[in-house]
Design a protein around this motif. Sequence first.
Motif, PDB file in Angstrom:
ATOM      1  N   GLN A 241       0.891  -1.354   0.070  1.00 44.07           N
ATOM      2  CA  GLN A 241       0.072   0.093  -0.130  1.00 44.07           C
ATOM      3  C   GLN A 241       0.934   1.162  -0.051  1.00 44.07           C
ATOM      4  OE1 GLN A 241      -3.150  -0.092  -0.580  1.00 44.07           O
ATOM      5  NE2 GLN A 241      -4.129  -1.731   0.389  1.00 44.07           N
ATOM      6  N   GLU A 242       1.878   1.155   0.646  1.00 43.75           N
ATOM      7  CA  GLU A 242       2.956   2.408   0.796  1.00 43.75           C
ATOM      8  C   GLU A 242       3.634   2.599  -0.563  1.00 43.75           C
ATOM      9  OE1 GLU A 242       3.379   4.756   3.557  1.00 43.75           O
ATOM     10  OE2 GLU A 242       1.331   3.886   3.900  1.00 43.75           O
ATOM     11  N   VAL A 243       3.893   1.646  -1.201  1.00 41.16           N
ATOM     12  CA  VAL A 243       4.483   1.563  -2.338  1.00 41.16           C
ATOM     13  C   VAL A 243       3.593   2.207  -3.687  1.00 41.16           C
ATOM     14  CG1 VAL A 243       5.626   0.233  -4.550  1.00 41.16           C
ATOM     15  CG2 VAL A 243       6.167  -0.255  -2.020  1.00 41.16           C
ATOM     16  N   ALA A 249       1.937   9.425  -6.157  1.00 38.69           N
ATOM     17  CA  ALA A 249       2.525  10.453  -5.942  1.00 38.69           C
ATOM     18  C   ALA A 249       3.551  11.042  -7.379  1.00 38.69           C
ATOM     19  CB  ALA A 249       3.253  10.779  -4.792  1.00 38.69           C
ATOM     20  N   THR A 250       4.091   9.825  -7.889  1.00 35.24           N
ATOM     21  CA  THR A 250       5.202  10.151  -8.875  1.00 35.24           C
ATOM     22  C   THR A 250       4.501  10.259 -10.262  1.00 35.24           C
ATOM     23  OG1 THR A 250       5.549   7.755  -9.202  1.00 35.24           O
ATOM     24  CG2 THR A 250       6.990   8.882  -7.766  1.00 35.24           C
ATOM     25  N   GLY A 251       3.348   9.818 -10.417  1.00 35.44           N
ATOM     26  CA  GLY A 251       2.594   9.780 -11.782  1.00 35.44           C
ATOM     27  C   GLY A 251       2.953   8.989 -12.631  1.00 35.44           C
ATOM     28  N   CYS A 252       3.551   7.752 -12.323  1.00 36.43           N
ATOM     29  CA  CYS A 252       4.140   6.848 -13.047  1.00 36.43           C
ATOM     30  C   CYS A 252       2.999   5.750 -13.476  1.00 36.43           C
ATOM     31  CB  CYS A 252       5.152   5.924 -12.393  1.00 36.43           C
ATOM     32  SG  CYS A 252       6.705   6.670 -11.977  1.00 36.43           S
ATOM     33  N   LEU A 334      16.263   0.590   0.093  1.00 36.23           N
ATOM     34  CA  LEU A 334      15.455   1.243   1.155  1.00 36.23           C
ATOM     35  C   LEU A 334      15.131   0.292   2.239  1.00 36.23           C
ATOM     36  CD1 LEU A 334      13.039   3.766  -0.399  1.00 36.23           C
ATOM     37  CD2 LEU A 334      15.198   4.197   0.794  1.00 36.23           C
ATOM     38  N   ASP A 335      15.226   0.579   3.505  1.00 34.24           N
ATOM     39  CA  ASP A 335      14.450  -0.137   4.471  1.00 34.24           C
ATOM     40  C   ASP A 335      13.038  -0.322   4.497  1.00 34.24           C
ATOM     41  OD1 ASP A 335      17.042  -0.602   5.495  1.00 34.24           O
ATOM     42  OD2 ASP A 335      16.820   1.121   6.937  1.00 34.24           O
ATOM     43  N   LEU A 336      12.488  -1.364   5.251  1.00 30.44           N
ATOM     44  CA  LEU A 336      11.197  -1.578   5.110  1.00 30.44           C
ATOM     45  C   LEU A 336      10.478  -0.352   5.714  1.00 30.44           C
ATOM     46  CD1 LEU A 336      10.824  -5.175   5.888  1.00 30.44           C
ATOM     47  CD2 LEU A 336      10.687  -4.271   3.650  1.00 30.44           C
ATOM     48  N   THR A 337      11.056   0.483   6.737  1.00 28.71           N
ATOM     49  CA  THR A 337      10.658   1.459   7.381  1.00 28.71           C
ATOM     50  C   THR A 337      10.578   2.642   6.735  1.00 28.71           C
ATOM     51  OG1 THR A 337      12.700   1.890   8.320  1.00 28.71           O
ATOM     52  CG2 THR A 337      11.211   0.469   9.650  1.00 28.71           C
ATOM     53  N   ALA A 344       8.906   7.767  -2.859  1.00 31.73           N
ATOM     54  CA  ALA A 344       8.888   8.503  -4.174  1.00 31.73           C
ATOM     55  C   ALA A 344       9.917   9.143  -4.430  1.00 31.73           C
ATOM     56  CB  ALA A 344       7.708   9.330  -3.793  1.00 31.73           C
ATOM     57  N   ASP A 345      10.852   9.702  -3.495  1.00 35.05           N
ATOM     58  CA  ASP A 345      11.866  10.401  -3.867  1.00 35.05           C
ATOM     59  C   ASP A 345      12.958   9.314  -4.502  1.00 35.05           C
ATOM     60  OD1 ASP A 345      10.907  12.800  -3.094  1.00 35.05           O
ATOM     61  OD2 ASP A 345      12.155  12.842  -0.783  1.00 35.05           O
ATOM     62  N   ALA A 346      13.031   8.062  -3.809  1.00 35.15           N
ATOM     63  CA  ALA A 346      13.788   7.098  -4.539  1.00 35.15           C
ATOM     64  C   ALA A 346      13.469   6.716  -6.148  1.00 35.15           C
ATOM     65  CB  ALA A 346      14.121   5.854  -3.707  1.00 35.15           C
ATOM     66  N   ILE A 347      12.241   6.446  -6.060  1.00 38.51           N
ATOM     67  CA  ILE A 347      11.728   6.073  -7.607  1.00 38.51           C
ATOM     68  C   ILE A 347      12.054   7.163  -8.543  1.00 38.51           C
ATOM     69  CG2 ILE A 347       9.585   6.006  -8.649  1.00 38.51           C
ATOM     70  CD1 ILE A 347       8.429   4.516  -6.466  1.00 38.51           C
ATOM     71  N   THR A 348      11.784   8.593  -8.228  1.00 44.04           N
ATOM     72  CA  THR A 348      12.080   9.553  -9.157  1.00 44.04           C
ATOM     73  C   THR A 348      13.625   9.688  -9.396  1.00 44.04           C
ATOM     74  OG1 THR A 348      10.192  10.779  -8.145  1.00 44.04           O
ATOM     75  CG2 THR A 348      12.021  12.026  -9.287  1.00 44.04           C
TER      76      THR A 348
END
Length: 383
Positions: A241-243, A249-252, A334-337, A344-348
Amino acid sequence: MALRVAITAEPVPSHVSALDYVIGPSLEQGHRLALHAPLMFRREARLRGVDFHRAGTNWTCAPGVQQTAGTVWKRYGNGAFNRYVFGHLWTELAGRKAQDLLASWTRTRPDLVIAECSDFGAHLAARVLGLPLVAADNGLGPVLVDLWDSDIAPALSALHKQYELPAPALPPMVTPAPVDWFHETTPPGTRAVRRTVARFRTVLPDRLAPAPTARPLVYVSLGTLTTAMASLRTVVEGLYQEVMAALSATGCHAIVSAGELARHLRTTDSRITVVEHVPQPALLHHADLFVTHAGRGSLLDAVQGGTPVLAMGVLGDQPGNAAAFARLGLGQALDLTATRGEMADAITTVLGAPRYGAAVRAADAALSELPTFDPVESRDTLV
């Protein structure tokens, strides 16, 4: 000369796919293969055109086993989980698996045994019968090497004494990637061979073929074991759900493969498609980013698909794999936390930095340069 080759697997959903790099070349070279594994893998054997012989049980599917293992992971962390699973559960079941294999291999003696590196019962049975044995790294090789002296070998010692065998030792191992990708030091006898996948996993159904778009396509899968374990479902469902929120948020555009959890995942974002399963190697040839639990097979699928990763290791070997791929520059970990904002920042970042794609292409070239697995060569070096 055609060999009679026995392949063994333990009852984890992805573990036959993890052995395709030894199964495929052996079939292509004309050898006669038989998969000795729990009943859950009968269909996997048929899909690959190999004989099937039942050995061992589907013990990892038992609710009590899953509940206890999940509780250990949640309360004490992944290190304790690994010690419990591989130093206790896996070793405790080795005797039963060995009995099944001893009966089968006494009736029809194989010329070579290719056992999962974590299949301690198969290692034992091969040694009792004096059969040439090579261990196929299913991704757990680094974990087993780390735990061997402290947890695994002591737990197996009584069983080895029962069969009047020397002290337990890991057999020579083959692994489907450069050894230094996942091992800090090369274990004795370990050699890297080229990775292949089963052909039926390379075909993408028309319904999943991505439509042309200017937006990047992100593929998300957190693995078969993590979604199958009832005791981890709340954790994994929350992570999905978080992913998905981060992806919105990234629009992908995104395809989310979640197994049995797919029916529970809800999104109002029409750019996100949730499915139970996809032929992962095929889809990754179309994806721009793979958000993954960092199982070994999934990471290598990403390399061969030319897809950078955002790796979030859950259990077993996965956190170490995620860190290794980040060190290699093949994506980020990234950690699970991590919060959805951090995701979103990492995806971008990964989507926007060409260096990750270039590193993945170089890694794919390194994989393609490895030699193909050869059963005759393996047998001859052991006898």
